[in-house]
Design a protein around this motif. Sequence first.
Motif, PDB file in Angstrom:
ATOM      1  N   GLN A 232       0.804  -1.219   0.000  1.00 25.28           N
ATOM      2  CA  GLN A 232       0.000   0.000   0.000  1.00 25.28           C
ATOM      3  C   GLN A 232       0.839   1.273   0.000  1.00 25.28           C
ATOM      4  OE1 GLN A 232      -3.555   0.129   2.409  1.00 25.28           O
ATOM      5  NE2 GLN A 232      -3.641  -2.090   2.604  1.00 25.28           N
ATOM      6  N   THR A 233       2.087   1.196   0.406  1.00 31.85           N
ATOM      7  CA  THR A 233       2.895   2.412   0.572  1.00 31.85           C
ATOM      8  C   THR A 233       3.838   2.684  -0.587  1.00 31.85           C
ATOM      9  OG1 THR A 233       4.448   1.078   1.869  1.00 31.85           O
ATOM     10  CG2 THR A 233       2.850   2.397   3.083  1.00 31.85           C
ATOM     11  N   GLY A 234       3.946   1.764  -1.537  1.00 31.90           N
ATOM     12  CA  GLY A 234       4.922   1.916  -2.599  1.00 31.90           C
ATOM     13  C   GLY A 234       4.531   2.892  -3.692  1.00 31.90           C
ATOM     14  N   TRP A 235       5.507   3.179  -4.574  1.00 27.71           N
ATOM     15  CA  TRP A 235       5.314   3.953  -5.799  1.00 27.71           C
ATOM     16  C   TRP A 235       5.076   5.444  -5.554  1.00 27.71           C
ATOM     17  CZ3 TRP A 235       7.090   0.192  -8.471  1.00 27.71           C
ATOM     18  CH2 TRP A 235       6.698  -1.122  -8.196  1.00 27.71           C
ATOM     19  N   GLY A 236       5.476   5.938  -4.381  1.00 26.71           N
ATOM     20  CA  GLY A 236       5.412   7.370  -4.126  1.00 26.71           C
ATOM     21  C   GLY A 236       4.135   7.860  -3.484  1.00 26.71           C
ATOM     22  N   ARG A 237       3.242   6.968  -3.097  1.00 28.72           N
ATOM     23  CA  ARG A 237       1.964   7.408  -2.527  1.00 28.72           C
ATOM     24  C   ARG A 237       2.150   8.222  -1.249  1.00 28.72           C
ATOM     25  NH1 ARG A 237      -3.343   7.032  -2.706  1.00 28.72           N
ATOM     26  NH2 ARG A 237      -3.378   5.718  -4.567  1.00 28.72           N
ATOM     27  N   THR A 238       3.166   7.945  -0.478  1.00 31.31           N
ATOM     28  CA  THR A 238       3.357   8.696   0.764  1.00 31.31           C
ATOM     29  C   THR A 238       3.934  10.088   0.519  1.00 31.31           C
ATOM     30  OG1 THR A 238       5.558   7.745   1.127  1.00 31.31           O
ATOM     31  CG2 THR A 238       3.670   6.585   2.105  1.00 31.31           C
ATOM     32  N   GLY A 239       4.263  10.408  -0.718  1.00 29.45           N
ATOM     33  CA  GLY A 239       4.660  11.765  -1.062  1.00 29.45           C
ATOM     34  C   GLY A 239       6.136  12.042  -0.933  1.00 29.45           C
ATOM     35  N   ASP A 240       6.654  12.038   0.257  1.00 34.69           N
ATOM     36  CA  ASP A 240       8.057  12.400   0.466  1.00 34.69           C
ATOM     37  C   ASP A 240       9.026  11.333  -0.014  1.00 34.69           C
ATOM     38  OD1 ASP A 240       7.512  14.879   1.574  1.00 34.69           O
ATOM     39  OD2 ASP A 240       7.301  14.071   3.599  1.00 34.69           O
ATOM     40  N   HIS A 241       8.560  10.093  -0.139  1.00 37.18           N
ATOM     41  CA  HIS A 241       9.456   8.994  -0.510  1.00 37.18           C
ATOM     42  C   HIS A 241       8.781   8.071  -1.509  1.00 37.18           C
ATOM     43  CE1 HIS A 241      10.657  10.291   3.588  1.00 37.18           C
ATOM     44  NE2 HIS A 241      11.864  10.188   3.082  1.00 37.18           N
ATOM     45  N   PHE A 242       9.598   7.407  -2.319  1.00 42.23           N
ATOM     46  CA  PHE A 242       9.061   6.460  -3.291  1.00 42.23           C
ATOM     47  C   PHE A 242       8.607   5.176  -2.610  1.00 42.23           C
ATOM     48  CE2 PHE A 242       9.162   3.545  -6.952  1.00 42.23           C
ATOM     49  CZ  PHE A 242       8.465   4.317  -7.883  1.00 42.23           C
ATOM     50  N   ARG A 317       2.644  14.414  -2.728  1.00 44.47           N
ATOM     51  CA  ARG A 317       3.192  15.242  -1.652  1.00 44.47           C
ATOM     52  C   ARG A 317       2.450  16.581  -1.563  1.00 44.47           C
ATOM     53  NH1 ARG A 317       7.828  15.290  -3.408  1.00 44.47           N
ATOM     54  NH2 ARG A 317       7.863  17.301  -4.471  1.00 44.47           N
ATOM     55  N   ARG A 318       2.274  17.236  -2.706  1.00 43.20           N
ATOM     56  CA  ARG A 318       1.665  18.572  -2.705  1.00 43.20           C
ATOM     57  C   ARG A 318       0.164  18.518  -2.403  1.00 43.20           C
ATOM     58  NH1 ARG A 318       5.141  18.584  -7.147  1.00 43.20           N
ATOM     59  NH2 ARG A 318       3.423  18.031  -8.544  1.00 43.20           N
ATOM     60  N   VAL A 319      -0.580  17.754  -3.195  1.00 37.81           N
ATOM     61  CA  VAL A 319      -2.032  17.711  -3.031  1.00 37.81           C
ATOM     62  C   VAL A 319      -2.404  16.934  -1.767  1.00 37.81           C
ATOM     63  CG1 VAL A 319      -4.217  17.063  -4.111  1.00 37.81           C
ATOM     64  CG2 VAL A 319      -2.331  17.905  -5.517  1.00 37.81           C
ATOM     65  N   GLY A 320      -1.623  15.882  -1.460  1.00 36.95           N
ATOM     66  CA  GLY A 320      -1.876  15.146  -0.225  1.00 36.95           C
ATOM     67  C   GLY A 320      -1.660  16.004   1.003  1.00 36.95           C
ATOM     68  N   GLU A 325      -4.166  18.977   5.510  1.00 45.62           N
ATOM     69  CA  GLU A 325      -4.394  20.244   6.202  1.00 45.62           C
ATOM     70  C   GLU A 325      -5.872  20.592   6.243  1.00 45.62           C
ATOM     71  OE1 GLU A 325      -2.133  23.349   4.449  1.00 45.62           O
ATOM     72  OE2 GLU A 325      -0.174  22.479   4.963  1.00 45.62           O
ATOM     73  N   ARG A 326      -6.569  20.425   5.113  1.00 49.73           N
ATOM     74  CA  ARG A 326      -7.994  20.727   5.053  1.00 49.73           C
ATOM     75  C   ARG A 326      -8.783  19.804   5.964  1.00 49.73           C
ATOM     76  NH1 ARG A 326     -10.660  23.647   4.789  1.00 49.73           N
ATOM     77  NH2 ARG A 326     -12.258  23.293   3.213  1.00 49.73           N
ATOM     78  N   MET A 393      -3.390   8.985  -7.450  1.00 46.74           N
ATOM     79  CA  MET A 393      -2.316   9.934  -7.180  1.00 46.74           C
ATOM     80  C   MET A 393      -2.281  11.119  -8.146  1.00 46.74           C
ATOM     81  SD  MET A 393       0.619   7.161  -6.116  1.00 46.74           S
ATOM     82  CE  MET A 393       1.972   8.310  -6.331  1.00 46.74           C
ATOM     83  N   SER A 394      -3.188  11.127  -9.123  1.00 44.63           N
ATOM     84  CA  SER A 394      -3.324  12.279 -10.012  1.00 44.63           C
ATOM     85  C   SER A 394      -4.382  13.259  -9.509  1.00 44.63           C
ATOM     86  CB  SER A 394      -3.687  11.803 -11.427  1.00 44.63           C
ATOM     87  OG  SER A 394      -4.873  11.012 -11.403  1.00 44.63           O
ATOM     88  N   LEU A 395      -4.831  13.098  -8.280  1.00 47.56           N
ATOM     89  CA  LEU A 395      -5.865  13.967  -7.693  1.00 47.56           C
ATOM     90  C   LEU A 395      -5.501  15.439  -7.870  1.00 47.56           C
ATOM     91  CD1 LEU A 395      -8.474  13.713  -5.812  1.00 47.56           C
ATOM     92  CD2 LEU A 395      -6.899  14.288  -3.944  1.00 47.56           C
ATOM     93  N   THR A 396      -6.491  16.254  -8.234  1.00 46.00           N
ATOM     94  CA  THR A 396      -6.265  17.684  -8.393  1.00 46.00           C
ATOM     95  C   THR A 396      -6.585  18.430  -7.098  1.00 46.00           C
ATOM     96  OG1 THR A 396      -8.522  18.191  -9.119  1.00 46.00           O
ATOM     97  CG2 THR A 396      -6.942  17.492 -10.818  1.00 46.00           C
ATOM     98  N   VAL A 397      -6.132  19.681  -7.021  1.00 47.62           N
ATOM     99  CA  VAL A 397      -6.421  20.504  -5.850  1.00 47.62           C
ATOM    100  C   VAL A 397      -7.932  20.708  -5.710  1.00 47.62           C
ATOM    101  CG1 VAL A 397      -6.182  22.825  -4.879  1.00 47.62           C
ATOM    102  CG2 VAL A 397      -4.193  21.673  -5.857  1.00 47.62           C
ATOM    103  N   ALA A 398      -8.611  20.965  -6.817  1.00 45.31           N
ATOM    104  CA  ALA A 398     -10.065  21.176  -6.770  1.00 45.31           C
ATOM    105  C   ALA A 398     -10.782  19.936  -6.252  1.00 45.31           C
ATOM    106  CB  ALA A 398     -10.579  21.549  -8.160  1.00 45.31           C
ATOM    107  N   GLU A 399     -10.337  18.751  -6.676  1.00 42.25           N
ATOM    108  CA  GLU A 399     -10.965  17.514  -6.209  1.00 42.25           C
ATOM    109  C   GLU A 399     -10.670  17.268  -4.737  1.00 42.25           C
ATOM    110  OE1 GLU A 399     -10.822  15.255 -10.558  1.00 42.25           O
ATOM    111  OE2 GLU A 399      -9.161  15.070  -9.138  1.00 42.25           O
TER     112      GLU A 399
END
Length: 442
Positions: A232-242, A317-320, A325-326, A393-399
Amino acid sequence: MPEWLALYYREPLELTHGEGRHVWDSGGRRYLDFFGGILTTMTAHALPEVTKAVAEQAGRILHTSTLYLDRHMVELAERIASLSGIPDARVFFTTSGTEANDAALLLATTHRRSNQVLAMRNSYHGRSFSSIGVTGNTSWSPTSLSPLQTLYVHGGVRGRGPYAALSDAEFIAACVADLEDVLGQAHGNVAALIAEPVQGVGGFTSPPDGLYAAFRDVLARHGILWISDEVQTGWGRTGDHFWGWQAHGASGPPDLLTFAKGIGNGMSIGGVVARAEVMNCLSANSISTFGGSPVTMAAGLANLTYLLEHDLQGNARRVGGLLLERLRAVTAGLPAVREVRGRGLMAGIELVRPDGSPAPDAASLALELTRERGLLIGKGGREANVLRIAPPMSLTVAEAEEGAAILAEALGEVQRALNDSADDQKTTEPGGPAGAEGGDRP
């Protein structure tokens, strides 16, 4: 179908098609997908690059097995071996994360000539006989029978348990001491420690950064292998690390790494990466009929290429970060929300009753309310009281903003339901208004 094959929602949902971060049900209603089929739709639904690769390969040949060479399998193995960070790596493909962890356990126990395995409390590693035997979450472990002797250690859950009040440094020191103590009870060799960097089914819980590096120092002294379950954690989903293990600043990569789910973007791909000495330790013959299928390998290669070329790790990392925060902001005034936690596009919202006890009914209600508002989320945790949020992981800011707003509305209604339930309980307690002789409500 078996009775234990669970379905979400009071009225089960049939999904018929998807595009991007959205899916549609059989009635034509559209939903924003914040769960991705359990973190599996990693890039996007109906991603053109993946669907094209699948269609083209299916038009050539569907199946061969590992008895024959397949160009896509070789190319994908080379890329994964390089990305893993494991020196002299070998890759074996499976059809699922369960099968990947099963293979990793076979390799580790054979290499170490021991059936003793260390696992984390509250962990989940699959549904095969061996992976259930190292699953520390009793809700997902239906039998105590196992081919392995499993020794469970502390550390996977930061916010609960006997070490919860400690500082991060003290927490790590206490968990290391517990590990040393457990090893003192082992009979000779221990084969491996298997651990999720972020516990998925366990409710997206994780230890402080550095725990697994400290564990690795202990394991190395004893020659014990480290298996990092990155399903579940691979391929960059956690943002800071691959990879999830990289958050711990370990002196080196794990000895074995397992993967699945997102790499196939819905196609059945899993696998294990190990250094050659470990991977090649099996003395008997073995093949895989469906692991490394030409169609799934073509899909995985196209999906990984898209992920890397479009920097979806950076997007996570950015959108996550914005989403977390939201979520913390909109739940700040809700006593029902004990904690919002996570990394990148892995967020968990833990729900509790007014007395602080786990509230699984509240989590179930939240699933229903978000569905009514057009959002799909997941549920987990040992007591099934954690909302699991893991969009493509392609989630947009608006979404992300849209999903957070829906969650805010739904959780506000959950809070009101919990308040009403607590008030009802007060009125029916002995000595309360329902049982008092004309007394005023206290």
